[in-house]
Structures are given as C-alpha cells and as structure tokens.
Design an enzyme around this catalytic site. Sequence first.
Site, PDB file in Angstrom:
ATOM      1  N   ASP A  28       0.891  -1.230  -0.069  1.00  0.00           N
ATOM      2  CA  ASP A  28       0.080  -0.042  -0.156  1.00  0.00           C
ATOM      3  C   ASP A  28       0.875   1.274  -0.029  1.00  0.00           C
ATOM      4  O   ASP A  28       1.560   1.399   0.937  1.00  0.00           O
ATOM      5  CB  ASP A  28      -0.844  -0.040   1.239  1.00  0.00           C
ATOM      6  CG  ASP A  28      -1.706   1.420   1.390  1.00  0.00           C
ATOM      7  OD1 ASP A  28      -2.056   1.954   0.276  1.00  0.00           O
ATOM      8  OD2 ASP A  28      -2.252   1.663   2.672  1.00  0.00           O
ATOM      9  N   ASP A  32      -4.139   3.943   2.811  1.00  0.00           N
ATOM     10  CA  ASP A  32      -5.418   3.955   2.933  1.00  0.00           C
ATOM     11  C   ASP A  32      -5.775   2.385   3.265  1.00  0.00           C
ATOM     12  O   ASP A  32      -6.977   1.881   3.686  1.00  0.00           O
ATOM     13  CB  ASP A  32      -6.331   4.043   1.715  1.00  0.00           C
ATOM     14  CG  ASP A  32      -6.111   2.911   0.492  1.00  0.00           C
ATOM     15  OD1 ASP A  32      -4.963   2.101   0.500  1.00  0.00           O
ATOM     16  OD2 ASP A  32      -6.639   3.168  -0.595  1.00  0.00           O
ATOM     17  N   ASP A  36      -1.938  -1.138  -3.892  1.00  0.00           N
ATOM     18  CA  ASP A  36      -2.224  -0.381  -4.905  1.00  0.00           C
ATOM     19  C   ASP A  36      -1.191  -0.744  -6.167  1.00  0.00           C
ATOM     20  O   ASP A  36      -0.034  -1.294  -5.603  1.00  0.00           O
ATOM     21  CB  ASP A  36      -2.455   0.942  -4.627  1.00  0.00           C
ATOM     22  CG  ASP A  36      -1.315   1.622  -3.843  1.00  0.00           C
ATOM     23  OD1 ASP A  36      -0.136   1.331  -4.248  1.00  0.00           O
ATOM     24  OD2 ASP A  36      -1.763   2.150  -2.646  1.00  0.00           O
ATOM     25  N   ASP A 105      -5.726 -10.696 -15.111  1.00  0.00           N
ATOM     26  CA  ASP A 105      -6.495 -11.415 -14.956  1.00  0.00           C
ATOM     27  C   ASP A 105      -8.085 -10.976 -15.558  1.00  0.00           C
ATOM     28  O   ASP A 105      -8.396  -9.927 -15.521  1.00  0.00           O
ATOM     29  CB  ASP A 105      -6.947 -11.548 -13.370  1.00  0.00           C
ATOM     30  CG  ASP A 105      -7.246 -12.691 -12.626  1.00  0.00           C
ATOM     31  OD1 ASP A 105      -8.194 -13.589 -13.298  1.00  0.00           O
ATOM     32  OD2 ASP A 105      -6.883 -12.881 -11.478  1.00  0.00           O
ATOM     33  N   ASP A 214     -10.135 -16.475 -15.704  1.00  0.00           N
ATOM     34  CA  ASP A 214     -10.984 -16.910 -14.292  1.00  0.00           C
ATOM     35  C   ASP A 214     -11.896 -17.831 -14.793  1.00  0.00           C
ATOM     36  O   ASP A 214     -12.903 -17.552 -15.733  1.00  0.00           O
ATOM     37  CB  ASP A 214     -11.540 -15.804 -13.564  1.00  0.00           C
ATOM     38  CG  ASP A 214     -11.976 -16.361 -12.145  1.00  0.00           C
ATOM     39  OD1 ASP A 214     -11.227 -16.606 -11.539  1.00  0.00           O
ATOM     40  OD2 ASP A 214     -13.395 -15.915 -12.142  1.00  0.00           O
ATOM     41  N   GLU A 273      -8.122 -21.154 -15.971  1.00  0.00           N
ATOM     42  CA  GLU A 273      -8.528 -21.543 -14.694  1.00  0.00           C
ATOM     43  C   GLU A 273      -9.550 -22.483 -14.905  1.00  0.00           C
ATOM     44  O   GLU A 273     -10.593 -21.830 -15.491  1.00  0.00           O
ATOM     45  CB  GLU A 273      -8.853 -20.472 -13.705  1.00  0.00           C
ATOM     46  CG  GLU A 273      -9.173 -21.112 -12.187  1.00  0.00           C
ATOM     47  CD  GLU A 273      -9.947 -20.117 -11.270  1.00  0.00           C
ATOM     48  OE1 GLU A 273      -9.466 -20.308 -10.107  1.00  0.00           O
ATOM     49  OE2 GLU A 273     -10.806 -19.485 -11.852  1.00  0.00           O
ATOM     50  N   HIS A 346      -4.880 -17.227  -4.473  1.00  0.00           N
ATOM     51  CA  HIS A 346      -5.904 -16.274  -3.584  1.00  0.00           C
ATOM     52  C   HIS A 346      -6.884 -17.090  -3.318  1.00  0.00           C
ATOM     53  O   HIS A 346      -7.680 -16.679  -2.309  1.00  0.00           O
ATOM     54  CB  HIS A 346      -6.259 -15.246  -4.510  1.00  0.00           C
ATOM     55  CG  HIS A 346      -6.801 -15.417  -5.672  1.00  0.00           C
ATOM     56  ND1 HIS A 346      -6.294 -16.086  -7.001  1.00  0.00           N
ATOM     57  CD2 HIS A 346      -8.187 -15.320  -6.030  1.00  0.00           C
ATOM     58  CE1 HIS A 346      -7.293 -16.546  -7.811  1.00  0.00           C
ATOM     59  NE2 HIS A 346      -8.198 -15.913  -7.474  1.00  0.00           N
ATOM     60  N   ASP A 347      -7.157 -18.261  -4.003  1.00  0.00           N
ATOM     61  CA  ASP A 347      -8.394 -19.244  -3.520  1.00  0.00           C
ATOM     62  C   ASP A 347      -8.233 -20.101  -2.576  1.00  0.00           C
ATOM     63  O   ASP A 347      -8.895 -20.863  -2.217  1.00  0.00           O
ATOM     64  CB  ASP A 347      -8.837 -19.402  -4.614  1.00  0.00           C
ATOM     65  CG  ASP A 347      -9.858 -18.788  -5.547  1.00  0.00           C
ATOM     66  OD1 ASP A 347     -10.200 -17.564  -4.895  1.00  0.00           O
ATOM     67  OD2 ASP A 347      -9.925 -18.824  -6.813  1.00  0.00           O
TER      68      ASP A 347
END
Length: 579
Positions: A28, A32, A36, A105, A214, A273, A346-347
């Site tokens: 970051d 915030d 990013d 992605d 995806d 995927e 990430h899953d």
Amino acid sequence: MPENVAGPADAWWSNAVVYQIYPRSFADSDADGVGDLQGISERLDYLAQLGVDVIWLSPVYPSPHDDNGYDISDYQDIGPLFGTLADFDRLLAAVHERGMKLVMDLVVNHTSDEHPWFTASRDGGPDGPMRDWYIWRPPREGMRAGTPGAEPNNWGSFFSGPAWTYDERSGEYYLHLFSRKQPDLNWENPQVRQAVSAMMRWWLERGADGFRMDVVNLLSKAPGLPDGPVPEGARYGDGSAHYICGPRIHEYLAEMHREVFAGHPRPLLTVGEMPGVTVEEARLFTDPARREVDMVFQFEHVGLDHGPGGKFDIRPLRLTDLKASLGRWQTGLGDTGWNSLYFSNHDQPRIISRFGDDSPAYRDRSAKLLATVLHLHRGTPYVYQGEELGMANAPFATIDDFRDIESLNHYRHQLAHGADEQQVLAGLRARGRDNARTPMQWDATDNAGFTAGTPWIAVNPDHKHVNAKAQLADPDSVFHYYRRLIDLRHTEPAVTHGDFHMLHPDHEQLYAFTRHDRERGTELLVLANFGPAELTVDLPAVWENSDTLIANLPATSPLTSTYTLRPWEARVHRRRTNA
C-alpha cells in the site's frame, strides 16, 4: 503436429516461473490500508531478485468488491482503489524494463451487476436489446416468482444459496454461479464474444503480455439448463455437469484465440483456470495444434483434503493421493499439452499450514520441501505472494476477522441450518480464502511494512519473525531457496524437458520421482520426506555419489544405495546417462 506449431516444451514459458500478486494485499503506497499499483511498482526489485519471469495481477479493474474485484464493473479501466491507467502504464513499463512480463486476470464468465452491460440488460426488460447478454429465465412453470423452488432450475451457487436471483422489475431470474452480484454472461450471444475479444485486444495493445482466465471452462452452459442431482443433505442441485466444460467451450476458446492471439507479434501467455477439468479435457485445451490456451489450472490436487461436506469439511491429506493425482497429470500431459504447477493462490489456504508443518521446528524446512517437489515437476510453476517466505494460515479468532464472501456466506448458511459455530469456524480457519489474503509480510513493524494506515484485513502476527527483510539478509532462508529453485529451472534443461517417472507410488511418507532428459543424457532424482520422522530409502546403485543440485538440508554423507532422509528433508540429485 501441423507445420509451425511448436511443442509446449519449446515455448518461452516452459522454463518460466510466474508470480501471482493479489494487489489489495501486496503493498500500500497511499496509507488507505489497501494495496495498489504504485505499491507494486515500488517492490519490483524484490521480484527481480527472486528471479521470476512473469507477474500475474489479480483484478485491478473498477469493482464494487463484492468478491474482492472478481466482480468487474468496467473492463477497460483501473479501479480507483488501485490507482489509474497511468499508474498501470508505469507499472507495466517498469516490469518490462526488468525483463519480466505482466499477465492480467480475465474474468468473463460473469461481470458485476453494476457493469453497464448488466444494467442495460436488466433495465431494458425482457424485450430490451441487451437482455440476451446475460442468462435470464422466467419462474418454473406453475410457480409464483420469488417463492422457494420457483427458480428456473435447482442449481446451487458456489457461494451458497441458489444460483438464481429474482428481478422484480422484469419478472425474471438471472443466473449467477457465484455471488448474486456476479451475473453470468451469455456466451451463446456472439455480441458478447465480440465485445470480450475487443476488450482483450485493447489490453494487449496497451502492452499486457497475456491473460489468466478465471473459471473459463464455465462459459458454455448446456441447452435448456437442466436440473442437477441433489447431493445427500443439500438444499440445491449440483449443476456442474451442465456447465463445466459445456458443449461449446472448445469452440469459444478457439474463436478467442483466432480473434485475439493468433499472429500477435509479441510472445504471450494464456492460462485457463478450469475447476472440474479432467486430464482428457486438459489435453484438448492445451494441445498446441488446437490453439485454445497454453496451460490450465486444475483443482484435483487441492481438493484431496476435502471431506464429503465440501472444502470446509476437513480431512487429512494422504500423500499417496497427492502422488496419484499429480502423477496422473504429469503422465496425461506428458506428450501433449502442458501443466500449471501450483499449491497456492488467492483461493487456497497457505500450503505450509495445509500440506506442510508450520510449527517452528519444521516451518522453513517443510516450506522448502514443498517448493522442491512442486518446481521439479514438468510444467510452469506459480508462486503466490508470500509463499516464497513460508507465510502460514492466520489465527482468525471470530467471524468478524474474516472478509471473504465465500466464508461469510458459508458461516451464515451453516448457522441458519443448525451447525455448530465452533466447528464452522474451524473449517474456515483451515480452508478459508482469507488465509491467502492477509497482507504481505515485508518486515517486523506493526503492519508488516504493508501500510502506514489500517490494513483492510489484519496482518498475521507471525510477521514479527517471518518477513521479507529478515529473509533477504539470511542466505539460508526460504526466500533464497526459492531463488535457487527458480535459477535451477532456468539453467537445467532436464527440469523443463525431462520426462517424469514416479517412484514408490504407494509409500505414505516418501515423495520421489525422476526427470530424464534423454536428448541431453541427464537424469534428476527428487527425494522428499513428508513427515517428522526419519525415513530410510533404498536407491539404485547408479545414484551413488551423484551430484547434489539443491537440498533443504546440508548432506550428512554422500548419497548411497541406502540413504536416511531426515524429517521434512528434500534433495535433488543429477547424474549423466547414455540415453
């Protein structure tokens, strides 16, 4: 193989390593609490030092973030949470300056319900010009709209509940295999396919180097959208047979290749995927002569520790199951197609807490072992952010610590039907996707160097002793072991070109295989002890005194025909052959 179609082992990505960034949790730059693009740019030298070839960005598009960005409301912009298109262009240029590539992605099975396409489809009513861009259906015949069971079919959503939501304004239901805020696009409509192809070309023209796609094998649904069988104890049907690798999926992907990738002057990467894909289907998808995708993500091996109740129903992994699964994919794609190699993304929960041992005694050692086993298979390895540090699952105390829609929906759904809260939480702690989404652990400061603000999800408290700064300074760290593995893939052709042969497939503790590069006369032996007990292995005499390429522990003696592996020890040896 047709003329001018290279085999996968000759493609540029065959000896490459991909690093996945989950942008909201990586770095970051503006305090915030959310990562990013500028934060990523500031950390590129770290990735260059690791030695990866490709960066895959999870979605950074505008989104309401119902599913953390996988619900896209504008495909051709950057979400303000992450920055601007100018920030993206600077990041892309900086990636290319360091000799790396950047893959976007692509989420085109569904959009956000706030995407202008869906707004027009919904607001125009059943006769509107964009109605057919999504999948709308009236209630079941003879049933009143909005009542239980009136949905057009009995399919359940991946995120709990029915896969249909009723729209009162138009009197019809729309399909969403995921969140109700993620309506499925209708790929039967050629206008949808043309719009998606145009968007993809736009990103390639901007300089992107390809796409990770995806759930791309869910695009084609069976005609009529028939009901699925209802598993025992379930409220909704399993419709997967009617949308996993549906009747037109190969047609759609071949068309996408023709419209977007064929003849492109730059080397690109396309990764599909594909939940539920079989080896046989994957051979078709990745056969270079068919020109569909370069490689697929399959889920078989990350479902081996799921119980009858699904991913949150925990059962221990049997190593023989893992070897059978990965070995089958190695053999199945050995002569046609290509494997994506991953344990983490990430899953998925953190692999060291799942298939390894995250206790202080064996944390680093098992992290290195898992990396050794994965990276020495045939295929393209994927490193998920923090995996190269041995990041572990987080100690989520209550449901308030979770952020992921899948976990929150599962919790509410299970408690509403009488499940024990502590049992539900135990499943979420072990398998919840938030385990992969805690902030990247850069240093030992309060927020792990991720942000100067309040992080959107809590930092794992173990960052005090597991972080990038400490590992960069330690030549024996997990980070530097990953760096050596990546270098080995770049420099040892047998890792890319060698065939694969599983050894001792029925052994419950030993994972062993060979990689034989017959053309160059090189054979590699991989030995891994999956457990806290010593393990003595009998080896053919040809391996005595062979060269050690990499190991997670210093050798206590030369390799002999009878060799004792210490707890969680992994070794890779090389010998020269005549053929």
